[in-house]
Design an enzyme around this catalytic site. Structure first.
Site, PDB file in Angstrom:
ATOM      1  CG  HIS A   1      -1.618   1.285   1.445  1.00  0.00           C
ATOM      2  ND1 HIS A   1      -1.291   2.107   2.497  1.00  0.00           N
ATOM      3  CD2 HIS A   1      -2.571   1.930   0.738  1.00  0.00           C
ATOM      4  CE1 HIS A   1      -2.037   3.206   2.429  1.00  0.00           C
ATOM      5  NE2 HIS A   1      -2.825   3.124   1.382  1.00  0.00           N
TER       6      HIS A   1
ATOM      7  CD  GLU B   1      -2.638   2.686  -3.649  1.00  0.00           C
ATOM      8  OE1 GLU B   1      -2.948   3.883  -3.576  1.00  0.00           O
ATOM      9  OE2 GLU B   1      -3.203   1.792  -2.970  1.00  0.00           O
ATOM     10  CG  HIS B   2       0.030   6.297  -0.623  1.00  0.00           C
ATOM     11  ND1 HIS B   2      -0.338   7.313   0.216  1.00  0.00           N
ATOM     12  CD2 HIS B   2      -0.980   5.406  -0.601  1.00  0.00           C
ATOM     13  CE1 HIS B   2      -1.533   7.049   0.742  1.00  0.00           C
ATOM     14  NE2 HIS B   2      -1.929   5.888   0.278  1.00  0.00           N
TER      15      HIS B   2
ATOM     16  CD  GLU C   1      -4.678   5.469   3.249  1.00  0.00           C
ATOM     17  OE1 GLU C   1      -3.619   5.906   2.747  1.00  0.00           O
ATOM     18  OE2 GLU C   1      -5.417   4.662   2.677  1.00  0.00           O
TER      19      GLU C   1
END
Lengths: 452, 441
Positions: A77, A80-81, A157
């Site tokens: 994840h 992905e950023h 997040e």
């Protein structure tokens, strides 16, 4: 706004997809996609839908949080950023700016089983986003001044999705307790201390291992045909050299020998709830013959306001404000068949759990009726026609299936396979899955007062 | 490979998005009894999607009975005519018809989706729900307990607390300041007679708008309109929601909650949808905090400093007030810094406005992305309902990009200077923020 709208809580995310997957009535196929493979091994799928002159362009990578190295949770994840940062040709953040200047929208998401990047845009700008997406497949540049602020964003997040919410924290604890050895144990977003520990070298290694055309799938849905797309795909993606194939090695889940209970108490809980999950097969894990019967079972027993569970606990017995069941067999790894309920005021969680247990026992003893199964199947199959309505819906369904190791046939034959399910198969599946030692029960409760 | 990319990508930068046409055609259909609907015919799939709305929403809930419209929205499909609750739900389920209702501050809406072959039954169920809801006590009590459970669940949700507190502060003594889903107490005392009275007063032909998308012809729809809505009373009972200027006394309110991330929500007076400056304000907001990954708030709060996962602003035009809302979520320890960045950006936009490049980029995005909103029947139906509620006219979709194109740098900077004012911000922070001083209450 969010980079991964779906998938931090895998189970919740995929329940929604189950309904979308739901294909059509009698005619063959659901989305009737066309597919071909580029020379470098990148699979391409086209789903034509001509309702508007727009397309959804998606690139899926066959890597998710369950493929992370041990101790590096959250890297899929976090990475992905970083895909929105600097490349050899683009400044940080420029990717999204170019998409926007061309009237498009973009985002990405990560789950346990896959990572996806997508743009919605006017069809005459498709080539532009294809070039951008191909660029970042291999040209990403890793710099500390990009990584460090983004690490803080990811931590925010995590706070926003998980740490600020008692319900989400319980879900995370349940996953960790339930999967003893399979990597679904770790949350997609990662454990905080491991997010803090990810290094530039870790991220670079992850990119080089997984971000290759032969580990990616291109899905384009909308106002385009395979014939139109093929030359563009060959020119833009086909020229990227294939990498060394990476096998997705996942530790196996051992047999479960003891029922598990997880209780989360928090002062902020004002409406208690119970969740129960049983370890279950998926299309690629365990007794896959039970998958379609379990999908229908979730609908008959706990899918909405006419289901057995809702009728009994909410309508007839007045014990609960909500009650239902969920199941999704699309995981690469083990799945779970689950129940949830929340008590009416004045009803104790113990009484509600006892009533839920009784319903499960009755299901196992008496089974389901053929007429209820027929009704549920009919409802599920109708969802198929609805699924074809939106321009991008099919891209998501087919992309997630392929990226998690299924085939186009698994999606397209869904109506046929659901159509064949019998009440007897539901009863067998229930008996095979609803076994106490394979269960986990999660309770979300208010904090006890001092002294009690 | 990378060299050729540089060339290609630079070319992409200077492209101006073509005016991608929105490829839908809206027809206004008027039935024999004079009921109007907007229709987008599309026979690709055997699906019909209907969206309806009545003007007048939860702002009309009687004082002390907040949550009435919301309770009705959840009980209309729990039995109607001779069909009792579970039987009604079973019919919907068996025929895969979805029917749902929703209340907002200024309107009450419904949506229905059916397969073509079940069209007649679906419209009939919609008719029954609107004209002959049963409100039997079992389903009403069941739904009431669900709503109360939901109010309890939400009562500790930091985002909901922030929003609720913000609206209470912005609109003291006005219907917009009251909790639209009600409180545990107010939902508890709503009586069956209140539900019936609301339906009789509010659901009528003169405050109704209807939007239909999908596999149905105009001639067929005309019949359905009369059959479905013909029995509604001609006129809704008159109502009055006063105009209100939102509070602008620069308050900061901290709601103490033991959570790791502070939720920041704020607002200041804005403009209504029918204001001549709406489009300049809309373009300005896109640059300030409306654009997903492109806005200044995103850039300054998230991209440069890693202070938050999301930072945003949006125009919230209501029927009787206009506001601009913004927000972010950040670790308690970094809240002071985040608030400062948000305020600074507000001031900067107020003082300097947009650059020519920002204006150009905003326009290409806003015009180029408009067709993306027409990607499914449900979205089209909701959008044309909103256009009808705002009385923007049948040709609005064709004209809309022209309104954006017409915005000049002078317009947008004049509006930024007039509208935005950090000294008028009401801010609510839920959490245990550091570096923030709350206004004495």
């Amino acid at each position: 706004m969010n980079y991964f709208k779906k998938a931090v809580v895998k189970q919740a995310a995929l329940t929604a997809v189950l309904f979308l997957t739901a294909p059509q009535f009698v005619q063959a196929g659901v989305f009737n996609p066309e597919t071909f493979t580029l020379k470098n091994g990148m699979q391409v799928v086209v789903i034509s839908n001509h309702r508007a002159p727009i397309v959804r362009h998606m690139v899926w990578y066959k890597v998710g949080a369950a493929d992370e190295p041990r101790g590096k949770s959250g890297i899929a994840h976090f990475f992905e950023h970083l895909m929105f940062k600097k490349t050899k040709t683009l400044k940080s953040g420029e990717f999204s700016k170019i998409v926007a200047r061309n009237g498009g929208r973009d985002n990405a998401f990560t789950s346990h089983d896959y990572t996806g990047y997508h743009q919605s845009i006017s069809v005459d700008r498709l080539e532009t986003v294809m070039k951008l997406e191909a660029d970042r497949m291999r040209n990403l540049i890793f710099e500390d001044n990009q990584i460090e602020p983004e690490r803080q964003v990811v931590l925010e997040e995590r706070r926003s999705r998980t740490d600020n919410s008692p319900g989400a924290k319980l879900g995370e604890q349940m996953n960790a307790a339930m999967f003893l050895n399979y990597p679904y144990h770790d949350p997609v977003i990662g454990w905080e201390h491991e997010i803090r520990g990810l290094t530039k070298a870790d991220l670079k290694k992850f990119y080089d291992k997984w971000y290759r055309p032969n580990n990616a799938i291109l899905v384009v849905a909308g106002d385009i045909t395979a014939k139109q797309l093929r030359p563009l795909a060959e020119k833009i993606y086909g020229v990227i050299p294939a990498g060394k194939p990476s096998k997705r090695l996942r530790t196996e889940e051992p047999p479960h020998n003891a029922a598990i209970r997880v209780t989360l108490r928090d002062r902020r809980v004002r409406q208690p709830s119970i969740r129960r999950r049983y370890l279950a097969p998926s299309l690629q894990f365990g007794e896959s013959k039970h998958v379609y019967p379990l999908e229908v079972l979730a609908q008959v027993f706990g899918g909405g306001t006419t289901s057995t569970l809702y009728r009994s606990l909410v309508v007839k017995q007045n014990l609960a404000v909500s009650a239902g069941a969920f199941y999704d067999g699309d995981n690469m790894g083990p799945s779970s068949f689950g129940f949830f309920a929340s008590p009416r005021p004045g009803v104790s969680i113990e009484d509600l759990e006892a009533a839920l247990d009784k319903e499960i026992t009755l299901l196992l003893e008496n089974g389901v009726t053929a007429s209820n199964v027929a009704r549920a199947k009919n409802t599920m199959l109708a969802e198929a026609i609805y699924a074809r309505d939106s321009v991008g819906g099919g891209a998501r369904v087919i992309g997630s299936a392929l990226a998690a190791g299924q085939t186009i046939a698994d999606v397209e034959e869904w109506p046929e396979r659901i159509g064949k399910v019998t009440a007897e198969q539901l009863n067998q599946a229930a008996k095979a899955v609803l076994i106490e030692k394979n269960s986990i029960t999660g309770l979300l409760l208010p904090k006890k007062r001092n002294g009690s | 490979m990378s060299k050729s990319f540089i060339a290609i990508l630079s070319a992409a930068l200077i492209l101006i998005a073509a005016q991608a046409a929105v490829a839908i055609e809206i027809k206004e259909v008027t039935s024999g009894k004079g009921i109007k609907a907007w229709l987008v015919e599309d026979h690709t799939n055997p699906i019909i999607t209907v969206n309806i709305a009545f003007r007048g929403g939860s702002a009309l809930d009687p004082v002390g009975k907040e949550g009435l419209a919301n309770l009705i929205s959840a009980t209309l499909d729990e039995g109607a005519g001779d069909i009792k609750s579970q039987e009604f739900q079973q019919k919907l389920e068996d025929l895969a018809i979805s029917l749902s209702f929703n209340s907002r501050l200024d309107s009450f809406s419904g949506s229905m989706r059916t397969l073509k072959k079940n069209q007649v039954t679906a419209f009939n169920l919609l008719r029954l729900a609107l004209t002959k809801p049963r409100f039997d006590s079992e389903p009403v009590e069941r739904i009431r307990s669900q709503i109360i459970a939901n109010i309890r669940r939400q009562s500790e949700n930091p985002r909901r607390i922030a929003r609720r507190t913000l609206f209470t502060k912005l609109f003291p003594g006005h219907p917009y300041g009251r909790p639209s889903n009600g409180t545990e107490e107010s939902v508890q005392i709503i009586k069956l007679a209140d539900l019936r009275f609301f339906v009789a007063q509010r659901f009528a032909r003169d405050n109704l708008v209807v939007s239909v998308v999908g596999d149905i012809t105009a001639a067929d729809l005309k019949q359905q309109l009369d059959q479905t809505f013909g029995a509604l009373p001609e006129k809704a009972s008159p109502w009055d929601v006063p105009e209100i200027s939102p509070d602008d006394k620069k308050q900061t309110i901290v709601v103490d909650k033991a959570i790791p991330q502070s939720i920041i929500t704020f607002a200041q007076p804005g403009i209504k949808r029918d204001h001549p400056d709406f489009f300049p304000a809309y373009v300005m907001n896109y640059v300030l905090g409306g654009g997903g990954f492109e806005s200044r708030l995103y850039e300054e709060v998230r991209e440069k400093r890693g202070l938050a996962y999301s930072a945003y602003s949006y125009l919230a035009p209501l029927d009787h007030a206009g506001i601009i809302i913004g927000g972010a979520g950040t670790a308690n320890a970094r809240t002071g810094e985040t608030v400062k960045v948000l305020r600074d950006e507000w001031s900067k936009m107020n003082k300097s406005g947009l650059t020519q490049t920002e204006l150009k980029d905003a326009k290409t995005y806003l015009t180029g992305s408009y067709p993306l909103r027409f990607s499914s029947s449900g979205r089209i139906a909701r959008m044309i309902t909103a256009i009808q509620l705002e009385k923007l006219g049948l040709s609005y979709i064709k004209k809309r990009n022209g309104y954006i194109e017409a915005v000049t740098l002078e317009d947008v900077n004049r509006v930024a200077a007039k509208l935005l004012d950090p000294a008028k911000i009401t801010m609510v922070i839920v959490g245990q923020p550091k570096g923030v001083t709350s206004t004495p209450q």
